[in-house]
Design a protein around this motif. Structure first.
Motif, PDB file in Angstrom:
ATOM      1  N   HIS A  64       0.874  -1.176   0.000  1.00 40.34           N
ATOM      2  CA  HIS A  64       0.000   0.000   0.000  1.00 40.34           C
ATOM      3  C   HIS A  64       0.908   1.221   0.000  1.00 40.34           C
ATOM      4  N   THR A 103      -7.597   4.443  -0.651  1.00 42.65           N
ATOM      5  CA  THR A 103      -8.049   3.193  -0.038  1.00 42.65           C
ATOM      6  C   THR A 103      -9.458   2.847  -0.513  1.00 42.65           C
ATOM      7  N   PRO A 104      -9.809   1.565  -0.465  1.00 41.07           N
ATOM      8  CA  PRO A 104     -11.171   1.179  -0.851  1.00 41.07           C
ATOM      9  C   PRO A 104     -12.242   1.853  -0.002  1.00 41.07           C
ATOM     10  N   TYR A 123     -11.590   4.685  -4.983  1.00 34.96           N
ATOM     11  CA  TYR A 123     -10.644   3.604  -5.231  1.00 34.96           C
ATOM     12  C   TYR A 123     -11.232   2.623  -6.237  1.00 34.96           C
ATOM     13  N   CYS A 124     -10.419   2.147  -7.148  1.00 33.50           N
ATOM     14  CA  CYS A 124     -10.774   1.053  -8.045  1.00 33.50           C
ATOM     15  C   CYS A 124      -9.495   0.271  -8.311  1.00 33.50           C
ATOM     16  N   GLN A 125      -9.474  -0.992  -7.963  1.00 37.45           N
ATOM     17  CA  GLN A 125      -8.240  -1.774  -8.108  1.00 37.45           C
ATOM     18  C   GLN A 125      -7.770  -1.871  -9.548  1.00 37.45           C
ATOM     19  N   ASN A 133      -5.954   2.804  -8.126  1.00 35.85           N
ATOM     20  CA  ASN A 133      -5.552   2.257  -6.838  1.00 35.85           C
ATOM     21  C   ASN A 133      -4.477   3.141  -6.205  1.00 35.85           C
ATOM     22  N   CYS A 134      -3.901   2.712  -5.100  1.00 37.03           N
ATOM     23  CA  CYS A 134      -2.930   3.554  -4.389  1.00 37.03           C
ATOM     24  C   CYS A 134      -1.689   3.833  -5.241  1.00 37.03           C
ATOM     25  N   SER A 176       0.141   1.601 -12.565  1.00 40.80           N
ATOM     26  CA  SER A 176       0.300   0.746 -11.396  1.00 40.80           C
ATOM     27  C   SER A 176       1.169  -0.438 -11.785  1.00 40.80           C
ATOM     28  N   ARG A 195      -0.408  -3.838 -10.886  1.00 36.33           N
ATOM     29  CA  ARG A 195      -1.503  -4.216 -11.785  1.00 36.33           C
ATOM     30  C   ARG A 195      -0.963  -4.639 -13.141  1.00 36.33           C
TER      31      ARG A 195
END
Length: 122
Positions: A18, A32-33, A77-79, A83-84, A97, A100
């Motif tokens: 993170h 964060t989510p 947030y969306c993975q 995301n972070c 990312s 990802r």
């Protein structure tokens, strides 16, 4: 830990890292989510885990402007798309990312390996 603006911090979150960037006010900008893009204290960012410095960037006007944009209009947030790592990347000027991207690469390679025998028969 003594924080300085421009530090790229991380902590473990399961198998992933993170990440967040230290702002001039000493708070950490991250995603964060639960809260989307926002800033937190070191204690909130750590969430009971050890925090490490990944890299220290020279804090500059570009980073100041990006943080201002992010905090004035935070995105959820969306993975897959925000995301972070995406949030930290926007601040330092390196979009994307890496985690990802590696997952997508692994999925693609796996697909090719599984599909190769079927494609060879064509």
């Amino acid at each position: 830990m003594k924080l300085s603006a421009g530090m790229l911090l991380f902590r473990q979150k399961g198998r992933f890292k993170h990440k967040g960037i230290v702002n001039e006010n000493g708070l950490i900008v991250h995603n964060t989510p639960e809260r989307g893009e926002h800033q937190s204290t070191l204690s909130e960012f750590a969430d009971g885990q050890s925090v490490f410095v990944e890299k220290i960037y020279q804090f500059n006007q570009f980073m100041r402007d990006k943080i201002s944009q992010i905090l004035s209009s935070p995105k959820p947030y969306c993975q897959y798309s925000n995301n972070c790592e995406d949030t930290a990347g926007k601040i330092i000027g390196i979009p994307g990312s890496p985690t990802r991207d590696l997952i997508y690469l692994g999925l693609f390679v796996g697909f090719v390996i599984l599909a190769a025998p079927h494609l060879a028969k064509m």
